[in-house]
Design an enzyme around this catalytic site. Structure first.
Site, mmCIF file in Angstrom:
data_model
loop_
_atom_site.group_PDB
_atom_site.id
_atom_site.type_symbol
_atom_site.label_atom_id
_atom_site.label_comp_id
_atom_site.label_asym_id
_atom_site.label_seq_id
_atom_site.Cartn_x
_atom_site.Cartn_y
_atom_site.Cartn_z
ATOM 1 N N ASP A 10 -4.718 -3.204 -7.211
ATOM 2 C CA ASP A 10 -5.400 -3.409 -5.938
ATOM 3 C C ASP A 10 -4.570 -4.362 -5.086
ATOM 4 O O ASP A 10 -4.325 -5.510 -5.481
ATOM 5 C CB ASP A 10 -6.786 -3.998 -6.219
ATOM 6 C CG ASP A 10 -7.625 -4.175 -4.967
ATOM 7 O OD1 ASP A 10 -7.090 -4.063 -3.848
ATOM 8 O OD2 ASP A 10 -8.837 -4.443 -5.112
ATOM 9 N N ASP B 152 1.076 -1.035 5.056
ATOM 10 C CA ASP B 152 0.734 0.214 5.748
ATOM 11 C C ASP B 152 -0.701 0.523 5.344
ATOM 12 O O ASP B 152 -0.955 1.261 4.406
ATOM 13 C CB ASP B 152 1.705 1.318 5.331
ATOM 14 C CG ASP B 152 1.383 2.647 5.989
ATOM 15 O OD1 ASP B 152 0.752 2.636 7.066
ATOM 16 O OD2 ASP B 152 1.747 3.691 5.425
ATOM 17 N N GLU C 114 0.392 0.289 -5.531
ATOM 18 C CA GLU C 114 -0.557 1.307 -5.078
ATOM 19 C C GLU C 114 -1.778 1.288 -5.998
ATOM 20 O O GLU C 114 -1.637 1.289 -7.224
ATOM 21 C CB GLU C 114 0.092 2.696 -5.080
ATOM 22 C CG GLU C 114 -0.852 3.857 -4.840
ATOM 23 C CD GLU C 114 -1.679 3.723 -3.565
ATOM 24 O OE1 GLU C 114 -2.900 3.946 -3.623
ATOM 25 O OE2 GLU C 114 -1.091 3.395 -2.515
ATOM 26 N N CYS D 187 -1.826 4.018 10.893
ATOM 27 C CA CYS D 187 -1.679 5.308 11.559
ATOM 28 C C CYS D 187 -2.929 5.559 12.393
ATOM 29 O O CYS D 187 -3.601 6.573 12.250
ATOM 30 C CB CYS D 187 -1.472 6.411 10.533
ATOM 31 S SG CYS D 187 -1.013 7.977 11.294
ATOM 32 N N CYS E 230 0.881 -1.185 0.000
ATOM 33 C CA CYS E 230 0.000 0.000 0.000
ATOM 34 C C CYS E 230 0.911 1.224 0.000
ATOM 35 O O CYS E 230 1.016 1.926 0.996
ATOM 36 C CB CYS E 230 -0.918 0.012 1.216
ATOM 37 S SG CYS E 230 -1.763 -1.537 1.539
#
Length: 448
Positions: free
Chosen positions: A308, A325, A282, A378, A257
């Site tokens: 994907d 990520d 990506e 995150c 990702c």
């Protein structure tokens, strides 16, 4: 005007402050202290929107939803100047009223002047004492208003802290979310070193520095693409994958990702230093282009694939190290993305968790037996961190969770909600609230 246009872009076009602001600063030719003022005015107003709306509601004799949105944006900007910035009262009033007059009209300007004079009658602490719910009676509502977070976000962050034995740190975390972060730079190994960058070395990452002031784009290494702007927590994600113990070969790395490319650029440098190569995947074409730009000129790059990540055109079991990520709520980066807290909803979690589970499953299929996958978000929200990893461990017999603690001995108080995982925090570490879990593929999956 710059701050006003930022608020309008966020409201009308779902823009991101950190993306739209630089273009507006250039458009209005602001730099130095003026650029810093505009940045704090826009970002600070967005961070404290709920608090300021409560103050404004106490000063207006009608519901805020009946106030023209352009006037309300200006009132929020004026309130931030009056209650949180070192702006003289007369200057905050006159500039805001002039803005409303030019953008809406004289009648609205008179209204804004009257409202802001009421706001200016006391400081923020006095306002909070007057309008905040009682904390003993309703702690969630109190913290949501005082610290300007949605109630559900306060609850989710509190649960995440409680899972690591830190329920009493909710106020400290919410306070940290409202403090503008320092600009952190990262040297890209093989292309630059930390010695090439201005600023103080980051305490935990060996590749970062904290920039004391100034525009990072003016730093030569950043302008040349051999260094970048990257939070220290994100740097530690890449370092954790690169330093994980591995069984067997170490040649093929994958960032599943990859957008917008910061972690990919750091990983590519680390991979090249060992004779390995990095492939970046990506899904979004515009983000894929950003990854390609970040990797331009770097050694050890196998390529950038626009695909994907849940079903990439790659051969299973061929990678030695894989980074996931995962897209997430971003509630660990509210310092730098002030508008995110108002955009996300509890309903977003269902969609995101499903995506995170599928991305992690894809990564575990793509890594070879003996290889490792680093899952990162995150966000500290348990549904996106602990629960996603636990689901993978419960449904696959070919995966084990490794202990990241030895790699992070230099980072205090970073134990995650699952044994062996790591959770960083803004109020403890000065980073985004990154979650890290390291998994090893132990054998072939049981397809029964």
């Amino acid at each position: 005007m710059v701050a006003f246009e930022v608020l309008r872009a966020v409201r009308v076009a779902d823009a991101y402050t950190n993306l739209v602001l630089p273009a507006l600063l250039r458009k209005h030719q602001l730099s130095g202290r003026d650029a810093g003022f505009a940045t704090e005015l826009a970002a600070g107003t967005l961070r404290r929107r709920a608090t300021y709306d409560a103050v404004l509601a106490a000063c207006i004799d009608r519901p805020l939803r009946k106030v023209e949105v352009k006037v309300l944006d200006a009132l929020r900007l004026g309130t931030h100047q009056l209650l949180a910035m070192r702006v003289p009262q007369h200057a905050a009033l006159s500039t805001t009223v002039d803005l409303v007059r030019s953008e809406v009209g004289p009648g609205a300007a008179g209204f804004a002047n009257a409202v802001l004079r009421k706001v200016s009658r006391q400081d923020l602490d006095a306002w909070l004492a007057e309008i905040a719910p009682d904390r003993d009676t309703d702690p969630l509502a109190h913290d949501a208003l005082v610290h300007s977070h949605p109630v559900w976000v306060v609850e989710a962050l509190g649960e995440a802290l409680d899972a690591v034995g830190a329920a009493d740190e909710v106020g400290a975390l919410l306070t940290a979310d409202n403090v503008a972060p320092s600009v952190t730079l990262v040297a890209r190994p093989g292309r630059s070193s930390r010695d090439d960058l201005p600023g103080e070395p980051t305490p935990f990452s060996p590749y970062g520095v904290v920039l004391a002031s100034g525009d990072p784009g003016q730093v030569r290494a950043v302008a040349d693409g051999v260094a970048g702007v990257q939070d220290e927590g994100s740097q530690l994600v890449a370092v954790a994958l690169a330093e994980a113990a591995l069984e067997g070969r170490d040649e093929e790395w994958l960032d599943l990702c990859a957008g917008p490319g910061g972690k990919s650029a750091l990983l590519a440098g680390l991979a090249a230093g060992r004779g390995a190569g990095l492939l970046a995947v990506e899904k979004a074409p515009h983000r894929s282009a950003l990854v390609a730009r970040a990797l331009a000129g770097a050694d050890g790059v196998r390529g950038v694939v626009t695909a994907d990540g849940t079903r990439p055109p790659l051969v299973a079991g061929t990678f030695d190290r894989v980074l996931v990520d995962a897209p997430c709520t971003g509630l660990g980066a509210l310092r730098r993305r002030p508008e995110s807290r108002w955009r996300r909803s509890p309903q977003d979690l269902e969609v995101l968790v499903d995506l995170q589970q599928r991305l992690l499953a894809s990564a575990l299929d793509l890594v070879r037996p003996g290889g490792v996958v680093l899952y990162a978000t995150c966000s500290p929200v348990l549904a996106e961190t602990r629960d996603v990893v636990a689901q993978a461990l419960a449904t696959r017999g070919d995966v084990e969770l490794l202990d990241l603690a030895p790699q992070h001995a230099q980072v205090p108080d970073c134990a995650g909600p699952l044994p062996g995982t790591v959770q960083l925090w803004p109020h403890r570490h000065g980073t985004d609230a990154m979650f890290l879990a390291l998994l090893r593929r132990t054998g072939e999956p049981d397809r029964d």
